[in-house]
Motif scaffolding. Structure first.
Motif, PDB file in Angstrom:
ATOM      1  N   PRO A  62      22.990  47.551-119.860  1.00 37.30           N
ATOM      2  CA  PRO A  62      23.304  48.674-120.647  1.00 37.30           C
ATOM      3  C   PRO A  62      23.995  50.024-119.931  1.00 37.30           C
ATOM      4  CG  PRO A  62      21.280  47.640-121.525  1.00 37.30           C
ATOM      5  CD  PRO A  62      21.807  47.027-119.936  1.00 37.30           C
ATOM      6  N   GLN A  63      23.478  50.067-118.874  1.00 33.45           N
ATOM      7  CA  GLN A  63      23.688  51.484-117.988  1.00 33.45           C
ATOM      8  C   GLN A  63      24.955  51.353-117.240  1.00 33.45           C
ATOM      9  OE1 GLN A  63      20.267  52.418-115.617  1.00 33.45           O
ATOM     10  NE2 GLN A  63      18.951  52.569-117.538  1.00 33.45           N
ATOM     11  N   TRP A  64      25.748  50.116-117.101  1.00 34.64           N
ATOM     12  CA  TRP A  64      26.667  49.843-116.280  1.00 34.64           C
ATOM     13  C   TRP A  64      27.923  50.614-116.686  1.00 34.64           C
ATOM     14  CZ3 TRP A  64      27.225  43.856-115.096  1.00 34.64           C
ATOM     15  CH2 TRP A  64      26.061  43.497-114.622  1.00 34.64           C
ATOM     16  N   ALA A  65      28.146  51.076-117.745  1.00 31.65           N
ATOM     17  CA  ALA A  65      29.296  51.767-118.274  1.00 31.65           C
ATOM     18  C   ALA A  65      28.871  53.160-118.299  1.00 31.65           C
ATOM     19  CB  ALA A  65      29.486  51.433-119.734  1.00 31.65           C
ATOM     20  N   GLU A  66      27.648  53.856-118.214  1.00 28.60           N
ATOM     21  CA  GLU A  66      27.622  55.041-117.758  1.00 28.60           C
ATOM     22  C   GLU A  66      27.283  55.599-116.199  1.00 28.60           C
ATOM     23  OE1 GLU A  66      23.960  55.407-120.053  1.00 28.60           O
ATOM     24  OE2 GLU A  66      24.993  54.827-121.875  1.00 28.60           O
ATOM     25  N   LEU A  67      26.636  54.499-115.448  1.00 31.87           N
ATOM     26  CA  LEU A  67      26.652  54.857-114.102  1.00 31.87           C
ATOM     27  C   LEU A  67      27.672  55.213-113.229  1.00 31.87           C
ATOM     28  CD1 LEU A  67      24.191  55.485-112.101  1.00 31.87           C
ATOM     29  CD2 LEU A  67      24.369  53.013-111.416  1.00 31.87           C
ATOM     30  N   VAL A  68      27.821  56.413-112.719  1.00 33.57           N
ATOM     31  CA  VAL A  68      29.051  56.917-111.931  1.00 33.57           C
ATOM     32  C   VAL A  68      28.738  56.485-110.358  1.00 33.57           C
ATOM     33  CG1 VAL A  68      30.735  58.337-111.242  1.00 33.57           C
ATOM     34  CG2 VAL A  68      29.863  58.316-113.718  1.00 33.57           C
ATOM     35  N   LEU A  69      29.505  55.672-109.664  1.00 32.84           N
ATOM     36  CA  LEU A  69      28.985  55.442-108.225  1.00 32.84           C
ATOM     37  C   LEU A  69      29.179  56.842-107.545  1.00 32.84           C
ATOM     38  CD1 LEU A  69      30.209  51.830-108.054  1.00 32.84           C
ATOM     39  CD2 LEU A  69      27.881  52.620-108.164  1.00 32.84           C
ATOM     40  N   LYS A  70      28.462  57.037-106.332  1.00 34.33           N
ATOM     41  CA  LYS A  70      28.944  58.300-105.628  1.00 34.33           C
ATOM     42  C   LYS A  70      29.425  57.593-104.017  1.00 34.33           C
ATOM     43  CE  LYS A  70      24.707  60.143-107.023  1.00 34.33           C
ATOM     44  NZ  LYS A  70      24.199  58.948-107.507  1.00 34.33           N
ATOM     45  N   ASP A  71      29.901  58.727-103.264  1.00 33.58           N
ATOM     46  CA  ASP A  71      30.291  58.441-102.127  1.00 33.58           C
ATOM     47  C   ASP A  71      29.228  57.741-101.210  1.00 33.58           C
ATOM     48  OD1 ASP A  71      32.196  58.443-100.050  1.00 33.58           O
ATOM     49  OD2 ASP A  71      31.251  60.035 -99.252  1.00 33.58           O
ATOM     50  N   GLY A  72      29.417  56.545-100.588  1.00 32.98           N
ATOM     51  CA  GLY A  72      28.352  55.993 -99.745  1.00 32.98           C
ATOM     52  C   GLY A  72      27.457  54.910-100.321  1.00 32.98           C
ATOM     53  N   ASP A  73      27.665  55.010-101.823  1.00 27.94           N
ATOM     54  CA  ASP A  73      26.627  54.072-102.575  1.00 27.94           C
ATOM     55  C   ASP A  73      26.910  52.645-101.824  1.00 27.94           C
ATOM     56  OD1 ASP A  73      25.297  55.836-104.295  1.00 27.94           O
ATOM     57  OD2 ASP A  73      26.468  55.387-105.881  1.00 27.94           O
ATOM     58  N   ASN A  74      25.734  51.834-102.037  1.00 30.01           N
ATOM     59  CA  ASN A  74      25.714  50.497-101.472  1.00 30.01           C
ATOM     60  C   ASN A  74      25.597  49.643-102.694  1.00 30.01           C
ATOM     61  OD1 ASN A  74      25.370  47.946-100.373  1.00 30.01           O
ATOM     62  ND2 ASN A  74      24.337  49.097 -98.561  1.00 30.01           N
ATOM     63  N   VAL A  75      26.249  48.789-103.134  1.00 32.00           N
ATOM     64  CA  VAL A  75      26.236  47.908-104.189  1.00 32.00           C
ATOM     65  C   VAL A  75      26.147  46.473-103.849  1.00 32.00           C
ATOM     66  CG1 VAL A  75      27.519  47.307-106.485  1.00 32.00           C
ATOM     67  CG2 VAL A  75      27.602  49.343-105.653  1.00 32.00           C
TER      68      VAL A  75
END
Length: 66
Positions: A44-57
């Motif tokens: 449910p958080q996928w549409a809201e979570l904004v990735l930041k520079d350097g994030d590791n997914v």
């Protein structure tokens, strides 16, 4: 900005959400789970979570079997 997805570097011109990233990667949403910086992110958080520079997914695909 740079985002690492399953040990591969990707560069984007602007921040994007987890949903947008999966769409860009053409990764199926069904049966998927993911973690950002080693923290599981509920769907449910996928549409809201904004990735930041350097994030590791890390994207996981569920596999049926026994």
């Amino acid at each position: 900005m740079k985002v690492i997805v399953n040990d591969e570097d990707y560069r984007f011109d602007a921040p994007l959400t987890v949903d947008a990233l999966l769409s860009f990667l053409e990764h199926p949403l069904s049966g998927s789970a993911l973690a950002v910086n080693q923290v599981i992110v509920p769907r449910p958080q996928w549409a809201e979570l904004v990735l930041k520079d350097g994030d590791n997914v890390v994207v996981f695909q569920a596999i049926a079997g026994g």
